[in-house]
Design a protein around this motif. Structure first.
Motif, PDB file in Angstrom:
ATOM      1  N   ARG A 212       0.822  -1.204   0.000  1.00  0.00           N
ATOM      2  CA  ARG A 212       0.000   0.000   0.000  1.00  0.00           C
ATOM      3  C   ARG A 212       0.856   1.254   0.000  1.00  0.00           C
ATOM      4  O   ARG A 212       0.567   2.235  -0.681  1.00  0.00           O
ATOM      5  CB  ARG A 212      -0.929  -0.010   1.214  1.00  0.00           C
ATOM      6  N   VAL A 213       1.942   1.233   0.796  1.00  0.00           N
ATOM      7  CA  VAL A 213       2.822   2.402   0.852  1.00  0.00           C
ATOM      8  C   VAL A 213       3.530   2.595  -0.482  1.00  0.00           C
ATOM      9  O   VAL A 213       3.716   3.722  -0.955  1.00  0.00           O
ATOM     10  CB  VAL A 213       3.823   2.237   2.016  1.00  0.00           C
ATOM     11  N   GLU A 214       3.917   1.473  -1.119  1.00  0.00           N
ATOM     12  CA  GLU A 214       4.598   1.593  -2.408  1.00  0.00           C
ATOM     13  C   GLU A 214       3.713   2.244  -3.452  1.00  0.00           C
ATOM     14  O   GLU A 214       4.200   2.908  -4.372  1.00  0.00           O
ATOM     15  CB  GLU A 214       5.029   0.190  -2.883  1.00  0.00           C
ATOM     16  N   ALA A 215       2.409   2.025  -3.324  1.00  0.00           N
ATOM     17  CA  ALA A 215       1.474   2.572  -4.313  1.00  0.00           C
ATOM     18  C   ALA A 215       1.136   4.022  -4.066  1.00  0.00           C
ATOM     19  O   ALA A 215       0.458   4.644  -4.872  1.00  0.00           O
ATOM     20  CB  ALA A 215       0.186   1.746  -4.329  1.00  0.00           C
ATOM     21  N   GLN A 216       1.551   4.576  -2.955  1.00  0.00           N
ATOM     22  CA  GLN A 216       1.201   5.956  -2.642  1.00  0.00           C
ATOM     23  C   GLN A 216       1.936   6.914  -3.568  1.00  0.00           C
ATOM     24  O   GLN A 216       3.038   6.638  -4.060  1.00  0.00           O
ATOM     25  CB  GLN A 216       1.532   6.273  -1.191  1.00  0.00           C
ATOM     26  N   ALA A 217       1.326   8.066  -3.756  1.00  0.00           N
ATOM     27  CA  ALA A 217       1.933   9.064  -4.646  1.00  0.00           C
ATOM     28  C   ALA A 217       3.227   9.619  -4.085  1.00  0.00           C
ATOM     29  O   ALA A 217       4.123  10.020  -4.838  1.00  0.00           O
ATOM     30  CB  ALA A 217       0.939  10.198  -4.895  1.00  0.00           C
ATOM     31  N   VAL A 218       3.358   9.657  -2.752  1.00  0.00           N
ATOM     32  CA  VAL A 218       4.588  10.188  -2.145  1.00  0.00           C
ATOM     33  C   VAL A 218       5.774   9.318  -2.517  1.00  0.00           C
ATOM     34  O   VAL A 218       6.858   9.801  -2.854  1.00  0.00           O
ATOM     35  CB  VAL A 218       4.418  10.272  -0.618  1.00  0.00           C
ATOM     36  N   VAL A 219       5.585   8.000  -2.457  1.00  0.00           N
ATOM     37  CA  VAL A 219       6.670   7.089  -2.787  1.00  0.00           C
ATOM     38  C   VAL A 219       7.052   7.222  -4.260  1.00  0.00           C
ATOM     39  O   VAL A 219       8.230   7.240  -4.618  1.00  0.00           O
ATOM     40  CB  VAL A 219       6.254   5.642  -2.446  1.00  0.00           C
ATOM     41  N   LEU A 266      12.965   5.551   1.534  1.00  0.00           N
ATOM     42  CA  LEU A 266      11.617   5.027   1.717  1.00  0.00           C
ATOM     43  C   LEU A 266      11.443   4.276   3.018  1.00  0.00           C
ATOM     44  O   LEU A 266      10.356   3.759   3.271  1.00  0.00           O
ATOM     45  CB  LEU A 266      11.256   4.091   0.551  1.00  0.00           C
ATOM     46  N   ILE A 267      12.483   4.185   3.837  1.00  0.00           N
ATOM     47  CA  ILE A 267      12.356   3.432   5.099  1.00  0.00           C
ATOM     48  C   ILE A 267      11.323   4.081   6.002  1.00  0.00           C
ATOM     49  O   ILE A 267      10.473   3.424   6.604  1.00  0.00           O
ATOM     50  CB  ILE A 267      13.727   3.339   5.800  1.00  0.00           C
ATOM     51  N   LYS A 268      11.348   5.393   6.077  1.00  0.00           N
ATOM     52  CA  LYS A 268      10.409   6.080   6.961  1.00  0.00           C
ATOM     53  C   LYS A 268       8.980   5.899   6.507  1.00  0.00           C
ATOM     54  O   LYS A 268       8.053   5.766   7.310  1.00  0.00           O
ATOM     55  CB  LYS A 268      10.754   7.570   7.017  1.00  0.00           C
ATOM     56  N   GLN A 269       8.752   5.866   5.191  1.00  0.00           N
ATOM     57  CA  GLN A 269       7.395   5.652   4.707  1.00  0.00           C
ATOM     58  C   GLN A 269       6.945   4.213   4.894  1.00  0.00           C
ATOM     59  O   GLN A 269       5.758   3.932   4.966  1.00  0.00           O
ATOM     60  CB  GLN A 269       7.291   6.025   3.219  1.00  0.00           C
ATOM     61  N   ARG A 270       7.886   3.271   4.974  1.00  0.00           N
ATOM     62  CA  ARG A 270       7.491   1.876   5.061  1.00  0.00           C
ATOM     63  C   ARG A 270       7.140   1.443   6.472  1.00  0.00           C
ATOM     64  O   ARG A 270       6.106   0.853   6.730  1.00  0.00           O
ATOM     65  CB  ARG A 270       8.618   0.988   4.521  1.00  0.00           C
ATOM     66  N   ASP A 271       8.044   1.715   7.414  1.00  0.00           N
ATOM     67  CA  ASP A 271       7.790   1.199   8.764  1.00  0.00           C
ATOM     68  C   ASP A 271       7.763   2.276   9.826  1.00  0.00           C
ATOM     69  O   ASP A 271       7.717   1.951  11.007  1.00  0.00           O
ATOM     70  CB  ASP A 271       8.838   0.146   9.121  1.00  0.00           C
ATOM     71  N   GLY A 272       7.811   3.538   9.471  1.00  0.00           N
ATOM     72  CA  GLY A 272       7.681   4.595  10.457  1.00  0.00           C
ATOM     73  C   GLY A 272       8.937   4.880  11.247  1.00  0.00           C
ATOM     74  O   GLY A 272       8.922   5.714  12.146  1.00  0.00           O
ATOM     75  N   ARG A 273      10.072   4.203  10.998  1.00  0.00           N
ATOM     76  CA  ARG A 273      11.315   4.437  11.716  1.00  0.00           C
ATOM     77  C   ARG A 273      12.149   5.450  10.961  1.00  0.00           C
ATOM     78  O   ARG A 273      11.978   5.650   9.758  1.00  0.00           O
ATOM     79  CB  ARG A 273      12.101   3.133  11.868  1.00  0.00           C
TER      80      ARG A 273
END
Length: 332
Positions: A212-219, A266-273
């Motif tokens: 889902r995160v990969e499909a976001q426009a931000v990514v 993209l680490i921050k967008q994937r798992d919040g860390r």
């Protein structure tokens, strides 16, 4: 077109104009052909759009004129009605209501009655004989009016009123017998706990979150900017030049340039860390109450509960704070 004059001095009409059938009409500002074209345009696309369309066609007119022409169109003649539809409508909701009569064969309204009483419907039926089927709603006034005005007609209900009545009776029945219905919570069978199945479900949920995160426009935007920055750097552009070309902040361009791969961004967008550069060590905090994880293999809630209840020693910093608070009570 010829024009004639009357020589009689006492004649009230002094002049006469010759009329051509289909071309002219008395006291008219438009020919029948032009009037018919404007009426057709108004009926097709209404007044405002019709005025714009007529202007494009070279027929200059206004929307008010089109409205007058539409209102002047006579109603189509209605022949004998055998299938009559009867329903009510509101002149002003909750205040005054009327009755609309429709020809169910052509699905066109044929008459509007000023009220919804039985006498009005009965009078109309007497003046328009030939009705064999009356499709009406469940109002008692319409039933009485149909019986008085057309005793031989068959009275039926339309589809909407049938479904509406059925839904009302079903809801009423369920409300009366709601105590006999079983609670759905008691019928649910608890599934047996399976650690392997729960692990699979957790992995599937994690994979779904990543997708889902990969499909976001931000990514997608981060990937595009990272690729553009890398291409411009390979061409020898400076950080300031790339910032002006891509309209990005120089700090953002510098962060993209320093990243070894787009995955670091993209680490921050994937798992919040935080990213790999800003990652905090796992044991950088002092063990104790602030360390929620505790020893490996131990429930962190058990250690925190023991420290708060007094069964386990507190960290030195908290013990000193408690001692100081006990020796120097605050004045009351």
């Amino acid at each position: 077109m010829r024009r004639f004059f009357c020589d009689n001095q006492t004649c009230p009409t002094k002049t006469f104009a010759e009329q051509v059938d289909g071309v002219t009409s008395p006291h008219a500002r438009r020919s029948p052909q032009l009037r018919g074209m404007l009426q057709t345009i108004g009926l097709a696309v209404a007044a405002r759009a019709g005025a714009r369309l007529a202007g494009r066609l070279g027929l200059v007119t206004g929307r008010d004129t089109l409205l007058r022409l539409i209102r002047a169109v006579p109603d189509p003649p209605s022949g004998p009605v055998t299938l009559l539809g009867v329903d009510d409508f509101a002149f002003k909701r909750r205040r005054s209501y009327g009755t609309i009569l429709l020809d169910m064969a052509t699905r066109r309204p044929i008459e509007l009655l000023v009220d919804r009483t039985a006498d009005s419907l009965a009078d109309w039926l007497r003046s328009n004989p030939g009705v064999t089927i009356i499709c009406r709603d469940r109002a008692g006034a319409y039933s009485e009016g149909a019986r008085l005005g057309a005793p031989g007609a068959q009275q039926v209900a339309d589809r909407w009123h049938l479904w509406h009545g059925l839904a009302g009776y079903v809801e009423k029945t369920i409300r009366q017998h709601r105590h006999d219905l079983r609670d759905p919570d008691h019928d649910i069978v608890e599934p047996a706990s399976n650690p392997v199945a729960s692990l699979d479900v957790e992995q599937i949920a994690i994979a779904a979150d990543i997708d889902r995160v990969e499909a976001q426009a931000v990514v997608v935007r981060i990937r595009e900017h990272h690729e553009a920055v890398r291409q411009l750097l390979a061409q020898g552009e400076s950080i300031s030049g790339i910032s002006r070309s891509l309209r990005l902040d120089r700090k953002t361009v510098r962060r993209f340039a320093r990243a070894a791969s787009v995955e670091e961004l993209l680490i921050k967008q994937r798992d919040g860390r935080p990213g790999a550069v800003q990652a905090v060590p796992a044991r950088a905090v002092e063990p104790g109450v602030h360390d929620r994880d505790g020893p490996a293999g131990r429930d962190p809630r058990a250690g925190l509960h023991g420290q708060l209840s007094g069964s386990e020693p507190l960290p030195p910093s908290l013990s000193d704070s408690r001692r100081r608070a006990t020796c120097h009570p605050s004045p009351t």
